[in-house]
Design a protein around this motif. Structure first.
Motif, short mmCIF file in Angstrom:
data_model
loop_
_atom_site.label_atom_id
_atom_site.label_comp_id
_atom_site.label_asym_id
_atom_site.label_seq_id
_atom_site.Cartn_x
_atom_site.Cartn_y
_atom_site.Cartn_z
N MET A 273 0.74 -6.01 -12.47
CA MET A 273 0.11 -5.81 -11.16
C MET A 273 1.17 -5.42 -10.13
O MET A 273 2.19 -6.08 -9.99
N LYS A 274 0.91 -4.34 -9.42
CA LYS A 274 1.85 -3.89 -8.39
C LYS A 274 1.73 -4.78 -7.16
O LYS A 274 0.62 -5.15 -6.74
N GLU A 275 2.86 -5.12 -6.58
CA GLU A 275 2.87 -5.96 -5.38
C GLU A 275 3.51 -5.19 -4.22
O GLU A 275 4.53 -4.52 -4.40
N VAL A 276 2.89 -5.26 -3.04
CA VAL A 276 3.40 -4.58 -1.86
C VAL A 276 3.30 -5.52 -0.66
O VAL A 276 2.55 -6.50 -0.68
N LYS A 277 4.03 -5.20 0.36
CA LYS A 277 3.97 -6.00 1.59
C LYS A 277 2.67 -5.72 2.35
O LYS A 277 2.02 -6.63 2.84
N VAL A 278 2.29 -4.42 2.44
CA VAL A 278 1.08 -4.05 3.19
C VAL A 278 0.25 -3.06 2.39
O VAL A 278 0.79 -2.05 1.88
N ALA A 279 -1.04 -3.30 2.29
CA ALA A 279 -1.99 -2.34 1.71
C ALA A 279 -2.97 -1.93 2.80
O ALA A 279 -3.59 -2.78 3.45
N ILE A 280 -3.09 -0.63 3.01
CA ILE A 280 -4.00 -0.09 4.02
C ILE A 280 -5.15 0.59 3.28
O ILE A 280 -4.93 1.53 2.52
N ILE A 281 -6.37 0.10 3.50
CA ILE A 281 -7.54 0.68 2.84
C ILE A 281 -8.20 1.65 3.81
O ILE A 281 -8.82 1.24 4.79
N GLY A 282 -8.06 2.94 3.54
CA GLY A 282 -8.65 3.95 4.41
C GLY A 282 -7.61 4.81 5.09
O GLY A 282 -6.66 4.29 5.69
N ALA A 283 -7.78 6.13 4.96
CA ALA A 283 -6.83 7.08 5.56
C ALA A 283 -7.50 7.90 6.66
O ALA A 283 -7.29 9.11 6.78
N GLY A 284 -8.31 7.22 7.46
CA GLY A 284 -8.89 7.86 8.63
C GLY A 284 -8.00 7.68 9.84
O GLY A 284 -6.82 7.35 9.72
N SER A 285 -8.57 7.85 11.02
CA SER A 285 -7.77 7.75 12.25
C SER A 285 -7.10 6.39 12.39
O SER A 285 -5.91 6.31 12.73
N ALA A 286 -7.84 5.31 12.13
CA ALA A 286 -7.26 3.97 12.27
C ALA A 286 -6.22 3.70 11.19
O ALA A 286 -5.14 3.18 11.47
N GLY A 287 -6.54 4.07 9.95
CA GLY A 287 -5.62 3.83 8.85
C GLY A 287 -4.32 4.59 8.99
O GLY A 287 -3.23 4.06 8.73
N LEU A 288 -4.40 5.84 9.44
CA LEU A 288 -3.20 6.65 9.62
C LEU A 288 -2.33 6.11 10.75
O LEU A 288 -1.09 6.12 10.66
N SER A 289 -2.98 5.64 11.82
CA SER A 289 -2.21 5.05 12.93
C SER A 289 -1.53 3.77 12.48
O SER A 289 -0.38 3.49 12.84
N ALA A 290 -2.24 2.97 11.67
CA ALA A 290 -1.65 1.74 11.15
C ALA A 290 -0.45 2.06 10.26
O ALA A 290 0.59 1.39 10.34
N ARG A 291 -0.57 3.07 9.43
CA ARG A 291 0.53 3.43 8.53
C ARG A 291 1.78 3.80 9.30
O ARG A 291 2.89 3.42 8.93
#
Length: 468
Positions: free
Chosen positions: A1-19
């Motif tokens: 299982m891959k582990e990451v610090k942050v997972a962002i679900i969604g690459a819309g306006s909100a998701g892209l800004s969060a990224r």
């Protein structure tokens, strides 16, 4: 299982800004999105709709040509197939701009799959799982379905499908007269489509001020065929649908359903977290950090919050949750509310709306101006509109406004900036107002308001020292 610090679900306006905020602090993140890229705004929302509206406004202007001495307008014609090609051409340009900005990270960080919660920290992507320390949910929304049309899907067009039609139908029903419904309904009507707009109550674009609402519904009823009686019955008749509203029947080729958008939560399997939901069907979250109350490591942004479904709000929310996910929780103050309906004239609200003030028990006064007979409106041959501006009774502080006005989008920005600065009526009237401009109408409304609030009136609006 891959582990990451942050997972962002969604690459819309909100998701892209969060990224963007997350990437400033760490490279240990992924963005998960199995849908069509390019954001709702660029693909099916604000941008292509404004292209269509601009074409409609340009074509509608022909009705004024004879009055000003420009002859030959009767020979103008419309090629709706070419209109839709133009809309898609510019739409694709906007989408390319969004996806182009993703190229620096998309290959290493974007996972083109759909995610479901398996547990508070684990996401199931079907053939793999991701464990994340922090999770940002920004999966957006989709158009609502209407039960009366479940047996007639071939006649229904959603807002996600509208800009893909090759040629405009001859007769269209627009179901719902909120922001999207009145924008597209008016545009279609101006593009020679026979439109019937249908709503369940006498209201357009969510106006809450009763006087303004009466004015707006009256003026739009003069321009378009509208019914505020709701939809009673639907049946197929040949190659058309017969819709019954308010005791009248209308035959249409298509129905554009604009009754709102529902948040994409079902596919997330979020129920497994056993969170509490509010009345809007949104998991309860902290209003200043956008983190879930039961799971502070999970954040909501964009349409998933159930707040305003507009781009700048979604982008701000994305930035807040992205920052908080990697820097620790910090409370942020949201910008002054600003809503614009790109009808003609524009319908806007800023700050607190009329009903907000009533519900909160705030003592306020109203300044008003009509744009019928206003100088620049006469010049533009757009003598239509009303502005209602709200000020606190005791202090004269500007609280909000609702309006329908030529170039109202610009008035709304000026008012929202003034509200954000906690300016009073006197503060704003000390600013310059050029002549002849639409903003002079705003000055008239503010002067009307100044005479009703308790703020002392200076001998002149021009004073040597600053009055704040």
């Amino acid at each position: 299982m891959k582990e990451v610090k942050v997972a962002i679900i969604g690459a819309g306006s909100a998701g892209l800004s969060a990224r963007r905020e997350v990437a400033k602090k760490t490279d240990d993140y992924v963005v998960i999105d199995g849908g069509i890229l390019g954001t709702t705004c660029a693909r099916v929302g604000c941008m292509p709709s404004k292209v269509l509206i601009q074409v409609a406004e340009d074509y509608n202007r022909r009705h004024k040509f004879e009055q000003v001495g420009i002859h030959g307008s009767e020979s103008l014609s419309l090629d709706s197939k070419q209109v839709m090609l133009h809309v898609r051409k510019l739409r694709d340009r906007f989408v390319r701009a969004v996806t182009g900005d993703m190229q620096d990270w998309v290959e290493e960080k974007l996972i083109r799959k759909y995610a479901r919660f398996e547990s508070p920290h684990v996401l199931d992507l079907g053939d793999e799982k991701i464990k994340a320390e922090k999770i940002i949910v920004a999966t957006g929304s989709k158009p609502k379905n209407h039960p009366l049309f479940k047996d007639y899907p071939e006649f229904v067009i959603t807002t996600d499908e509208f800009f893909e039609i090759e040629q405009l139908p001859e007769k269209v029903a627009v179901l719902g007269l909120g922001v999207i419904g009145i924008e597209l309904g008016q545009a279609l009507s101006r593009l020679d489509v026979d439109v019937i707009g249908i709503a369940r109550r006498k209201n357009i674009a969510g106006i809450t001020d009763p006087e303004l609402n009466d004015y707006v519904t009256s003026k739009f009823s003069e321009q378009m065929n509208l019914s505020f009686k709701g939809l009673d019955k639907v049946e197929k008749q040949g190659n058309q649908l017969k819709l019954t509203t308010g005791g009248k029947d209308y035959l249409v080729d298509k129905v554009l359903v604009t009754t709102g958008r529902e948040i994409n939560y079902k596919s997330l399997n979020i129920d497994i977290l056993n969170v509490k939901f509010n009345k809007k069907g949104v998991p309860e979250f902290a209003a200043d950090t956008f983190s879930l109350k039961e799971y502070p490591h999970i954040y909501l942004a964009g349409d998933n919050t159930g707040r305003a479904q507009i781009l700048h709000e979604a982008s701000d929310e994305g930035r807040i949750v992205g920052y908080n996910a990697v820097n620790g929780h910090r409370a942020f103050k949201m910008r002054s509310p600003l809503f614009i309906t790109f009808s003609d004239p524009n319908i806007c609200s800023v700050g607190k709306m009329y009903q907000d003030l009533i519900d909160e028990g705030i003592e306020f006064e109203v300044g008003q101006v009509s744009f019928e007979g206003q100088g620049r409106s006469i010049v533009k041959l757009k003598e239509i509109g009303m502005l209602r501006v709200y000020g606190e009774k005791s202090s004269g502080k500007l609280l909000g406004a609702e309006l329908m006005a030529p170039d109202g989008e610009h008035l709304a920005h000026l008012l929202s900036w003034a509200i954000a600065q906690d300016l009073t009526v006197n503060h704003i009237l000390a600013m310059p107002f050029y002549h002849p401009v639409i903003e002079e109408g705003l000055r008239t409304a503010l002067r009307d308001l100044r005479g009703k609030v308790d703020e002392a009136i200076p001998p002149l609006e021009l004073v040597k020292e600053k009055i704040w």
